[in-house]
Structure formats: structure tokens, C-alpha cells
Design an enzyme around this catalytic site. Structure first.
Site, PDB file in Angstrom:
ATOM      1  N   GLU A  41      -6.996   8.488  -5.433  1.00  0.00           N
ATOM      2  CA  GLU A  41      -6.776   7.369  -3.598  1.00  0.00           C
ATOM      3  C   GLU A  41      -5.522   8.369  -2.700  1.00  0.00           C
ATOM      4  O   GLU A  41      -6.393   8.828  -1.492  1.00  0.00           O
ATOM      5  CB  GLU A  41      -5.426   6.573  -3.712  1.00  0.00           C
ATOM      6  N   TYR A  62      -0.364   2.895   2.777  1.00  0.00           N
ATOM      7  CA  TYR A  62      -1.834   3.038   1.530  1.00  0.00           C
ATOM      8  C   TYR A  62      -1.998   3.020   0.642  1.00  0.00           C
ATOM      9  O   TYR A  62      -2.473   2.052   0.180  1.00  0.00           O
ATOM     10  CB  TYR A  62      -2.583   3.995   3.578  1.00  0.00           C
ATOM     11  N   ASP A 101      -6.273   0.996   5.162  1.00  0.00           N
ATOM     12  CA  ASP A 101      -6.766   1.510   5.034  1.00  0.00           C
ATOM     13  C   ASP A 101      -7.834   1.717   6.090  1.00  0.00           C
ATOM     14  O   ASP A 101      -8.301   0.484   6.857  1.00  0.00           O
ATOM     15  CB  ASP A 101      -7.574   2.129   4.583  1.00  0.00           C
TER      16      ASP A 101
END
Length: 355
Positions: free
Chosen positions: A47, A130, A148
Site C-alpha cells: 500500500e 487511506y 482512494d
DNA sequence: GTCCAGGTAG
DNA sequence: CTACCTGGAC
């Protein structure tokens, strides 16, 4: 059934179901995904790498990173130089520093394992809203749907929301919250991601094969390509100018014709200073005054986007008797001249705001 | 060639 | 709000 933005087709349960079914068949095979159980460490690293970076660029970097540091403890024993070297070419190198700092914190405070709640995740360097939501849902099955740009686009299209409108972000977040109840939070998050990447793409979305099209307000209105659009004012470079607004007692405004300029050549403009990167010092305007007179500063500003710049124009004002010299244009005759809209905007604003 | 998106930190 | 970097769009 919940109704958002007049979208009577919105049915969260049904949509989640459809999306999951699509995902079970179409999920992308990615090196940080694991059919049985996702590794929180892998999800975290992926991520972070995926922030501002394409999947294609991340895949090889992710593989070599994990191979070199198979767990957080080992990562915490690395040196920042090694990590930066491994990060080479990915860009945004602060991310590498943040990963290292986080690894140290995780080793020290959490026995080498990522904390399992959103608040603690967000305390780690490099993890914001996020990423915390992504790790929480995908690695720990916490029911959240992180937003996102991809998920934002999907939700915005389904509900016909434009970036331009007020409270766009909070509207999207509210829609996202409706999906928090999912039984498979991680899969739902990833389903949205893959769906945004494969079907609900930024350009040329595949509406004709989209399993969600019957829920999609933008599709029904045939405006998918325009949603969510762009924010009206993006981060553009700023330029400052001072416009000299002169009006006489016949309601005529002083203009001048643009000559040797690249843009707007030959059009009429209000007399003004050149555009500068810095705000103008009002004591340094001598050479730009179109006429000799007293200038009123009514603290009027006009903001306008133009060819890549965000202009902030300050207005100095003067009212005077009839004067022969110069290009005077009657207010009610402005329509018959080639005047860029920016100057019309300025005129409107000045006339409205003058005391 | 130029423009510009995009999470997080500050 | 801007800086951070790169690659994708045009």
C-alpha cells in the site's frame, strides 16, 4: 433501500453482492495478495508503494523488497541506505524513510506486528487515512472502505457526484460508509480497487459490460465520461497583477489593446501591470499607471484561472471626468469588443463591489 | 516535448 | 496550501 442524490437504484446490499461476485472471478493476481490469508506486512508495504505509483512499477520492487526483508523485525535491522537503495526509481523517497521509521516503532512497541486498529496504524509515519483503512480492511478484516481516487471515482459515478460541487469529499465518504457493514471487508475493498482499475476506468470505462451499470446514476444519465470531473481550481502556479480600473462620468471604462503578446494578442484589456510571481508592492507601480490620477484601493481582488496559472488580480480604482486620450469603452457597449472573459469578470466584480 | 495526477507530512 | 517524484496522457 437508501437513496442518495436521487439515485433510487442504490442498493448497498445488492451492489456489494454483485461486486463480490465479479471480484471472485476477476480479481487481479498480485504478489501481495494471498488467497487464504493476507500478510499484514505485505499489505502495508504494497500500500505504501502503491501511493502515487502504478501497479506495474510496484510489482518488481515489492518482490525484491520482501525477498530481502521477509518480516518487520528483519526490516528494522536494515539500514536506511539499504532501504533507499532498494527503493531506487520508485520516487517519493520519504516513503522509504517512513517505512523504516515505522519498522523501528513496530518492533519496539508492537513486538514486530502491525497494530490492528485504525488509530494506531495512523500514528505510524507514512500512514494516513487511506492507507490505514486499506491495511485495516485487507489485512485485519476491519469493516471500512478506504477511499482512494479509484474508489472515489466508482462511488462518484454511481451517485452522479462531481468534484466541482460542494462537499464532494464528504458526500463520497458518506457513501463509502454505507459499505462498512460488509461481511468480507478486505475483499470488498480489493473488489472496488480492481473494479476501478479494470471496469470503471478513468478513461473509456467499460460500461457495456459493467455489472453495476443498473445501479449507476451517471450511466443512466449518460454522463459517465464526465464524472467525477475536475475540481474547478486545481493547484496552479500563482501569478499576481494589478488592474487599473478607470471609469469616467459617461460610464466609459479605460481599455487598451494588447500588442506584442503571445496570448490574447489584439484583444482589449484593462490597463494593468505585468503578471508577477510575487504580490505587487503598491509603491512600485509608477511606471504602469495608464493615466495620472488618484487611485482608490477598495481591497477588491479577482481570482481567475488562465492557461495554467491561477491569477490573483488586485483592482485599483479611479473615477474621473471626460478625458480625450485613450481607448474608452462604454459600459453598455462592451459586447462589441473582443474582451477576454477574465476582464469581463473583473468588470462585473468591480461594479458589484464598489461602495 | 509539456502537463499533471496523486496520499501524506508539514 | 505546497512539496514530494515518476510515469502516463496528450
Amino acid at each position: 433501500m437508501l437513496v442518495i442524490n436521487n439515485n433510487t437504484e442504490l442498493d448497498i446490499e445488492k451492489m456489494s453482492q454483485v461486486l463480490m461476485k465479479w471480484y471472485d472471478v476477476n480479481a487481479r493476481i498480485l504478489p501481495w495478495r494471498n488467497k487464504s490469508k493476507n500478510s499484514p506486512y505485505h499489505i502495508w508495504i504494497s500500500e505504501i508503494m502503491l501511493q502515487q505509483t502504478t501497479v506495474k512499477a510496484v510489482i518488481p520492487k515489492f518482490k525484491s523488497f520482501i525477498k530481502r526483508w521477509p518480516d518487520i523485525k528483519k526490516l528494522s535491522l536494515a539500514s536506511i541506505d539499504e532501504i533507499l537503495h532498494e527503493w531506487q526509481g520508485l520516487g517519493y523517497y520519504t516513503r522509504a524513510h517512513n517505512i523504516f521509521r515505522s519498522a523501528l516503532i513496530i518492533s519496539k512497541n508492537y513486538n514486530g506486528r502491525l497494530p490492528k486498529n485504525i488509530d494506531s496504524l495512523k500514528e505510524l509515519p507514512g500512514i494516513g487515512d487511506y492507507t490505514a483503512g486499506a491495511v485495516a480492511s485487507i489485512a485485519f478484516s476491519i469493516p471500512v472502505l478506504p477511499v482512494d481516487v479509484n474508489i472515489e471515482r466508482v462511488l462518484a459515478r454511481i451517485n452522479g457526484l462531481f468534484k466541482n460541487e460542494k462537499n464532494f469529499k464528504s458526500k463520497v465518504n458518506n457513501v463509502a460508509k454505507l459499505f462498512y457493514e460488509s461481511k468480507r471487508p478486505g475483499d470488498l475493498t480489493q473488489a472496488f480497487m480492481d473494479f476501478g482499475a479494470i471496469i470503471c476506468k478513468p478513461n473509456n470505462p467499460l460500461c457495456e459490460i459493467c455489472p453495476l451499470s443498473k445501479f449507476c446514476l451517471s450511466f443512466r444519465k449518460k454522463i459517465v465520461g464526465k464524472v467525477p470531473g475536475k475540481k474547478y481550481l486545481k493547484s496552479r502556479k500563482k501569478r499576481y497583477g494589478v488592474v487599473f480600473f478607470v471609469i469616467n462620468n459617461k460610464n466609459q471604462i479605460l481599455f487598451r489593446k494588447r500588442k506584442n503578446s503571445k496570448i490574447l494578442r489584439g484583444m482589449m484589456e484593462l490597463p494593468m501591470t505585468p503578471l508577477s510571481k510575487h504580490k505587487w508592492n503598491l509603491n512600485s507601480l509608477d511606471q504602469y499607471y495608464p493615466i495620472k490620477c488618484e487611485w482608490e484601493d477598495n481591497n477588491i481582488f479577482v481570482k481567475a484561472p488562465i492557461s495554467g496559472f491561477q491569477l490573483e488580480i488586485k483592482i485599483l480604482f479611479s473615477r474621473m471626468g471626460i478625458q480625450e486620450n485613450g481607448e474608452w469603452v462604454a459600459l453598455d457597449n462592451i459586447g462589441s469588443y473582443a474582451i477576454p472573459s477574465i476582464f469581463k469578470k473583473i468588470i462585473n466584480k468591480v461594479l458589484k463591489e464598489l461602495p
